[in-house]
Write an enzyme that holds these catalytic residues in place. Structure first.
Site, PDB file in Angstrom:
ATOM      1  N   ASP A  73       1.128  -1.311   0.078  1.00 40.80           N
ATOM      2  CA  ASP A  73       0.038  -0.118   0.087  1.00 40.80           C
ATOM      3  C   ASP A  73       0.946   1.344  -0.182  1.00 40.80           C
ATOM      4  O   ASP A  73       2.028   1.207   0.361  1.00 40.80           O
ATOM      5  CB  ASP A  73      -0.934  -0.047   1.312  1.00 40.80           C
ATOM      6  CG  ASP A  73      -2.136   0.961   1.044  1.00 40.80           C
ATOM      7  OD1 ASP A  73      -2.168   1.449   0.195  1.00 40.80           O
ATOM      8  OD2 ASP A  73      -2.534   1.578   2.117  1.00 40.80           O
ATOM      9  N   ASN A 121     -10.126  -2.651  -7.000  1.00 38.63           N
ATOM     10  CA  ASN A 121      -9.191  -1.848  -7.753  1.00 38.63           C
ATOM     11  C   ASN A 121      -9.643  -1.500  -9.072  1.00 38.63           C
ATOM     12  O   ASN A 121      -9.217  -0.637  -9.767  1.00 38.63           O
ATOM     13  CB  ASN A 121      -7.780  -2.124  -7.596  1.00 38.63           C
ATOM     14  CG  ASN A 121      -7.106  -1.946  -6.466  1.00 38.63           C
ATOM     15  OD1 ASN A 121      -5.930  -2.572  -6.096  1.00 38.63           O
ATOM     16  ND2 ASN A 121      -7.694  -1.154  -5.583  1.00 38.63           N
TER      17      ASN A 121
END
Length: 268
Positions: A73, A121
């Site tokens: 991340d 995503n």
């Protein structure tokens, strides 16, 4: 002779060694402002390698986890702070991953999982998703055929996730990477792509239902183990799960596998 890692001396040595390594490794750019910069850079390189070896030896005196999992991340956030495109942040994240894998291998860790792309995503902009798919296609092939890390340490690549959501080109790249490394006996690298824990659990439950319908499994025999055996990730439960960027959440990642004894570490 073994070292008592619980002693003050061992922890003090670990702290000093790690600090020294961070200082030396932090000098990522060669020193060019001194008249003797060439020999200085060589000395720094030797010191960095020696410090790494010492740190690895100290850490290996204690318990070494079998499986470490990472939530990758912060790549887009890093790109924004550096005034770069989001793709550049993802490329930087990939290079950092190879360094982490090198450390994991040196420590004797046998399974590493990385959350490379979440199913949700796909809701990002079409341009970013397309760029990520192109990056994945290129890097999967590069890892399998050109990566010194994979060759040197005999790494086996496993792409786990709902591949039906990927284009044929990306699917072929995933299959190629797995086929090229299927006989490797070193560290197992699980690239979770595209992945979500709820999708994985749903997949496992569907497989159980199919096996019950076919008579392979009896209803009364269905238990936690039966479901776990049908999860996509074929590694032991992670000992440690690490999330970078300072976010304190799981983001639907390895929820089944992390529910028992996994140590969760959130770092900035």
């Amino acid at each position: 002779m073994s070292v008592d890692v619980h002693s003050w001396y061992a922890w003090a040595a670990l702290f000093v060694t790690l600090t020294a390594y961070i200082v030396v490794a932090g000098l990522r750019k060669p020193i060019s402002f001194l008249p003797f910069h060439t020999p200085c850079n060589k000395v720094l390189a030797n010191v960095s390698q020696t410090t790494r070896l010492v740190l690895v030896r100290i850490l290996r005196q204690g318990h070494i986890p079998a499986h470490i999992s990472f939530i990758m991340d912060g790549n887009r956030r890093y790109a924004r702070t550096q005034h770069l495109k989001a793709t550049s942040g993802h490329i930087s994240g990939f290079h950092n991953l190879t360094r982490v894998l090198d450390w994991c291998n040196a420590l004797g860790i046998t399974h590493v999982s990385v959350f490379a792309f979440a199913i949700n995503n796909f809701t990002r902009s079409a341009d970013e998703v397309e760029a990520l798919m192109d990056l994945a296609t290129n890097k999967l092939r590069e890892l399998a055929t050109k990566s010194e890390l994979v060759k040197k340490h005999n790494v086996r690549i496993c792409v786990v996730g709902n591949r039906s959501m990927l284009s044929e080109e990306v699917q072929r790249a995933a299959e190629f990477a797995e086929e090229e490394t299927k006989n490797n006996t070193g560290l197992r690298l699980n690239i979770c792509f595209p992945y979500s824990a709820t999708d994985e659990i749903s997949f496992a439950v569907q497989k159980v239902a199919e096996d019950v319908a076919s008579g392979e499994v009896r209803v009364e025999d269905v238990d936690e183990r039966v479901v776990a055996d049908r999860l996509r990730i074929k590694s032991p439960d992670p000992d440690i799960l690490v999330r970078t960027s300072g976010q304190v959440r799981f983001s639907n990642y390895m929820l089944w596998q992390s529910a028992k004894h996994t140590h969760i570490q959130f770092i900035d």
